[in-house]
Every structure is written in C-alpha cells, then in structure tokens.
Design an enzyme around this catalytic site. Structure first.
Site, mmCIF file in Angstrom:
data_model
loop_
_atom_site.group_PDB
_atom_site.id
_atom_site.type_symbol
_atom_site.label_atom_id
_atom_site.label_comp_id
_atom_site.label_asym_id
_atom_site.label_seq_id
_atom_site.Cartn_x
_atom_site.Cartn_y
_atom_site.Cartn_z
ATOM 1 N N HIS A 83 0.852 -1.157 -0.025
ATOM 2 C CA HIS A 83 -0.068 0.102 -0.035
ATOM 3 C C HIS A 83 0.984 1.235 -0.005
ATOM 4 C CE1 HIS A 83 -3.601 -2.435 1.855
ATOM 5 N NE2 HIS A 83 -3.442 -2.404 0.363
ATOM 6 N N ILE A 90 0.910 7.147 0.254
ATOM 7 C CA ILE A 90 0.505 5.961 1.068
ATOM 8 C C ILE A 90 -1.091 5.856 0.877
ATOM 9 C CG2 ILE A 90 0.166 5.086 3.257
ATOM 10 C CD1 ILE A 90 2.126 7.338 4.385
ATOM 11 N N CYS A 91 -1.366 4.367 0.509
ATOM 12 C CA CYS A 91 -2.545 4.274 0.236
ATOM 13 C C CYS A 91 -3.567 3.877 1.554
ATOM 14 C CB CYS A 91 -2.941 3.060 -0.844
ATOM 15 S SG CYS A 91 -4.519 2.803 -1.137
ATOM 16 N N LEU A 92 -4.009 4.803 2.127
ATOM 17 C CA LEU A 92 -4.496 4.420 3.588
ATOM 18 C C LEU A 92 -5.747 5.585 3.542
ATOM 19 C CD1 LEU A 92 -4.359 3.256 6.359
ATOM 20 C CD2 LEU A 92 -2.812 5.078 7.029
#
Lengths: 151, 499
Positions: A83, A90-92
């Site tokens: 992620h 950041i993929c959050l």
C-alpha cells in the site's frame, strides 16, 4: 494564533511529552508555523520492518483538522509495502475519504506503524510503475465534485 | 377579552434598588397588570404593587413562574426575570382555596367587585403543614380575619379541592428547596433567531389544554425529555374551568425582545454549559458552552469547531439522511448512534448555510426516495414522476426534461442529441446581449460536457481531477468506474484501477 496552530501546538506537546512506541517528532525539522512536520518512525519488533527507520512528512493546511493532512514517506528509505508507492505515497483511507477531525498526527502515525506491522510480504503495489509516473504531486486522493445540475 | 394594563408607580413601596424592570402579572382571567419593580425588591413587593392596583390583598395573590410558586421573600433578581416577563397569577381567597379565578373571571372588567369565594375555615393542623413548608408565605392564612361562611352545597367540592391543593403544595415544598434559584433552568440553551446566537433559555410553561400560565407542576423538569411534548410531569391548572393536568413547556431567549417572539427561540438539546470543563475533541480548548454528541462516550465539541465541522461537511456533502433524525451529522469519531438528533442545531452554522443545509436535505430526501431534481435552469425542484414517460415536465418551472439523460427533452437518442448540442453553434439570436449570454452558456455547457462524466446511478455531472478510477458518488453512493462509466466491478479493478 490560528486554530490550526493552536491545535497542532497541543498535539506537539502531547507527542513530545508522551511519545507512542516507535514514533517521535523530529523537532529540528518543524516549520515555524507548524504547517510542516517530519516524524521519525521505526518498524515494530517482530515484524518485517523491525528496526528499520523511516521518515513521514506531514503538511497541514490552515483548515486542519477539518482538512486531512497530506502525509507521505520522505527520504531515501521508503518501506516496500503493497500500500505504499515507491514515491512515498500511502494508500490509506483515513488520509483521504475516511479522515475525521477527531483523528490526529499521533493516530495517523500509529495507523501507519500498524499497517507496516501487519504486512506479510514486502512487495510494491501492483500498479506502482504506472502510478509513480502519472500521479499528481499531492497524494491526497484528489477530490471530485459536482457541477450545479441546473447549468 | 378586555385586558387592563396599568403601570403602577410604586415609589414608596420600593426599597433601594439600582435597576428597575417592568413585570407583567396576568391572572388566568386574562386581566393583567404591569408593575415596575427594582431587581432587589422581593416577590412580596411585587404582590403589594399588584394588590394596590387590583384592590385585593397581596396575600391573596399567588405568582407562578415556570410552573413554580414564587415565595414572598424571593428577590426579583433571583427569578431570572427580564423586562416584560409575564408572571402568571391565581387568586387565593382567605379561606385557603384557589377560588379567586372564578371570581376574577366573571368580573374582570370591574375590579371593584373583586370578592373572595366563601369557604370553610381550615383545620389548624393542616394550616401548620402549609406554613412550615415556607413556600407558602404568601399563601398562609390570617386567622384573625373573618372567614365568610361557606354554602353547604359546596362542601364536597371545596374539600376535595383543598386536599389536592395541599398535596400540591407539599410536593412543591420539596422541589423548591432543591431548586431555589430559577436561574438554574438556564441549563436549557436556545438558538435565538433574533439574536442569531446561542443564549440561555428561559423555560416557561402553560396548561397544555387551555394555555393558561397559572399552572403548577408537581416537580421541576430535569432534562429534555421532561420538557418535551410527551413530558411525564403532571401538575394542576389553576384555571378552575380547566381540569387538564399536563403542562406544555416552551423556551424563550433570555434577552428581551419586543413584540411577538413565539417560535423565535429553539431549544438545543445537545448544547450545554461546559460544567465539567471537558476539552473540545477538535481544538482541545475548554470552552464555556459545548455540543455533546449523543454517542455513549458523549464526545464534546466547542461551538466554534462545530460550526467549522458542519460547514466543511456541508460543502463536501458529507451529511447523511438518517431514518429518524433527517439530514444530519454523526460524531466525528464515527461512534454509532451519534447523530445530531435535532436539525435546528445546524442554525449554528449561520443563516446562509442553514438555508443551504435545508436545500441539500430536501434534495437528499427526494433522491433517496426515488425522485429526481428538475434540471431546468435555476430550478432544482424535487420531482416524483408518476408515469414511466421519458418526458418529464416540472410543475414549478414547466421545464421539460428527458428521464434518461436528464437534459432538456429531445426527440431521438440521447447520445445523438448530445452530439447535436456540441455541433450546433450557429443558431444565435441577433440581440447582442442575448447572443453573448447564449454563447457563454454554450461555452459553459461544452466545458461541462468535456470535463465531466455522469454518474450511472443518478446522472450527476461529475468531474475527476485525479486519483484512481474508482469513484464513489457522494450524492447517490453509487460506486462507479471513470473509464467504463458503469458500476465498479472486478474487471475494472484488475484492468484499469489506476488508469
């Protein structure tokens, strides 16, 4: 002092006084109005990232905490994680659509540490090459909106 | 009904006082008196002033505020009275019976005929009970006075009335000792539309049936349920023609406003004085007034942050349509059962945003209930087309639209029509101004057509300025693919998630 500065001042105080495990604010790299922070984080013991050190960059707008902060990994050491893109993005979801003003720098850092800790295999996101080539500089998922229906 | 309103020059009656206010005293017969009293005067002084004017004895007057009897020794300043506050009064005859209203009611135009109803003498033991409660110093009987003989036929009724009255007084005695200062009620806060701000509320009540303010409650209200329309509090209406025992509570702004102010103050059940000095969850300041979300931890937000939180969520259309509470917001922590339960709290965002909130809420209601919004220029009315015709005519603006593409109604295929819109640039009117406007609109239309795609769920024009191809419509919650312009599926995710 703006409400954003006031809030960040309090967060800073809390985090320097009682820092969570593996997270520390780099006070040398704080901007004067607190709109940019660098936070050092360390991979938790017993995980794939044990004793690796990373740097997170935070940028706050004047509308923080109603606007989410822009958060990305900085510097030479970007964690290899499904992620996390190799440019530091950041993929959050809590950094974008699930952001809430009740969250804080500390809760974001802890989420990221826990995201690292739960990783089973160090690998890049599947679309990393394309994303890094085409993405905008701002990793906050870009908003989209409606035009007035009546136009 | 004729109403008498006389100012009374109290002069000699007044003790030294800095500030004077006008207080209206209204009997249930609708007869009113206005008395100018100093804030350091007592209720007894006020009664004397009214008694002088009404030509009755001050001890025969009982004053009621917010359902509570006011004691003679209470200072005006401790009652939370403002200028022109109305106190409700009922008449207490020398025999201890609240029979005066009957008398006043029949003779309200002629004060000189004020008489007390004849009644029985009371047992001294019961008198002592009343007297010892100390709430009835204006009520106690003077044993030296002549007590007129009661008519025999009234025995039972009067006796019952006296019994019930004594019970009321006994229970009031305990209530008032716990709640001696009426200002305690200001824990009920209101949004005053005239002040355009949050103000302490003045709690008032009247009889639910006859509307008379001379109504005594068995106990004071402790919370918002107590003052809601289905309150469990009971009491006694002092209008003898009325047997209702249910009070109706309402709130007013504590500031003085001229004229008819009914409905200008709305209660804010989630806003409270910050008596526990809890930090705001957003700015962590300790503010004097806070909004407490109805979640189990009771998360607290200061009013400034609530304004910002509401404004941000409104502009990002993050409010949701709740099945019970309407268009509303949850606690920012995401707790369950935490939605603001009363829409008037969004008045705190300011008048302009509140109007927008109401519009968005109405739109959301229409869309969630299978309706559509009229695409006519500047219209946006909610439409619930009854038939399945492709032609939809707006009742408000008469605009005719196409059910399929939500554009102006057209003959033939929607795509072909769109194409013709793009190409048709020649048809401008001669009038220059109109031509300019038309071309501007044309440009704008073209721009919108070029830069947006329509949500497959609700046809809303949507612009994507970055990010992945997986979109969630904030209007209808449809998840769709920017590439396919169809509902999001596994193929989209595998094939072109990021473009």
């Amino acid at each position: 002092m703006t409400s954003m500065e006031k809030r960040l001042q309090k967060e800073l105080q809390a985090m320097t006084k009682d820092p969570p495990a593996g997270v520390s604010v780099n006070t040398d790299l704080l901007s004067s109005n607190l709109s940019e922070w660098v936070v050092d984080i360390e991979g938790a013991p017993g995980t794939l990232y044990e004793s690796e050190r990373f740097q997170l960059g935070f940028k706050f707008t004047s509308r923080y905490p109603f606007d989410s902060p822009q958060v990305m990994f900085l510097g030479p050491n970007i964690p290899v994680h499904p992620h996390i893109y190799s440019n530091g993005h950041i993929c959050l979801s809590i950094l974008t659509e699930d952001w809430s003003p009740a969250l804080s720098v500390q809760s974001v850092c802890l989420s990221i540490v826990s995201m690292l800790s739960s990783c089973k295999e160090k690998k890049l996101p599947p679309d990393n090459a394309l994303y890094v080539r085409t993405c905008s500089k701002d990793p906050k998922k870009t908003r989209w909106w409606y035009h007035d229906n009546s136009v | 009904m004729a109403t008498t309103s006389n100012s009374i020059g109290l002069g000699s009656l007044l003790k030294c006082s800095d500030e004077k206010i006008s207080v209206a005293v209204r009997f249930s017969s609708n007869q009113s008196y206005i008395a100018n009293v100093g804030i350091k005067d007592t209720i007894l002084d006020l009664k004397k002033a009214v008694a002088l004017e009404a030509n009755i004895s001050p001890r025969n007057i009982n004053l009621v505020l917010a359902g509570q009897l006011l004691t003679d020794s209470t200072l005006i300043q401790d009652c939370g009275l403002g200028s022109h506050t109305t106190l409700h009064a009922f008449f207490w005859s020398d025999d201890g019976l609240a029979s005066g209203d009957v008398c006043l009611g029949t003779t309200h135009n002629d004060k000189k005929t004020l008489q007390t109803q004849p009644g029985p003498s009371m047992e001294s033991s019961s008198l002592d009970t009343v007297h010892n409660n100390e709430i009835s110093s204006g009520v106690h009987l003077n044993r030296q006075e002549d007590v007129p003989q009661r008519r025999e036929s009234d025995v039972d009724g009067d006796y019952l009335l006296r019994r019930s009255l004594q019970q009321t007084i006994s229970s009031l005695g305990t209530q008032l000792s716990a709640c001696t200062n009426i200002r305690n009620f200001s824990r009920f806060l209101v949004y005053c539309k005239l002040c355009e701000s949050v103000q302490p509320g003045k709690l008032r009540l009247c009889c639910k049936q006859c509307g008379s303010g001379a109504f005594l409650v068995d106990r004071g209200p402790c919370n918002w349920n107590d003052i809601s329309s289905d309150t469990s509090i009971r009491g006694t209406c002092k209008n003898l023609n009325c047997s209702c025992d249910i009070p109706r509570f309402y709130l007013r702004c504590c500031q003085h406003h001229e004229g008819d102010i009914d409905g200008t103050a709305v209660g804010l059940k989630h806003v409270q004085p910050n008596s526990r000095r809890v930090e705001c969850i957003i700015c962590s300041d300790v503010m004097s007034h806070v909004l407490i979300f109805p979640c189990s931890p009771g998360h607290v937000m200061c009013l400034d942050c609530f304004r910002q939180y509401g404004s941000t969520c409104l502009s990002e259309r993050r409010f949701i349509e709740h099945p019970f509470h309407g268009y509303t917001l949850p606690c920012p922590v995401g707790c369950s059962d935490s939605h603001i339960e009363e829409s008037h709290h969004f008045l705190l965002l300011g008048q302009e945003k509140y109007e927008r909130y109401k519009n968005f809420g109405a739109e959301e209601y229409v869309l969630q209930n299978g309706g559509m919004l009229c695409p006519g220029p500047g219209c946006g009315s909610g439409l619930f087309p009854a038939t399945d015709d492709r032609l939809i005519r707006c009742r408000e603006c008469q605009f005719e639209s196409c059910r399929e593409c939500r554009r102006e109604y057209h003959v033939g295929d929607c795509e072909e029509y769109l194409e013709s819109l793009r190409l048709d640039l020649s048809n401008l009117e001669i009038n220059n101004e109109r031509a300019l406007r038309a071309s501007w609109e044309r440009e704008s239309t073209n721009l919108i057509e070029e830069t947006t795609k329509t949500c497959p769920g609700c046809q809303t024009k949507t612009e994507r300025s970055g990010g992945c191809m997986h979109l969630v419509c904030t209007r209808c919650r449809t998840e769709w693919c920017w590439v396919c312009v169809k509902p999001w599926n596994r193929d989209c995710q595998a094939d072109h998630w990021f473009g």
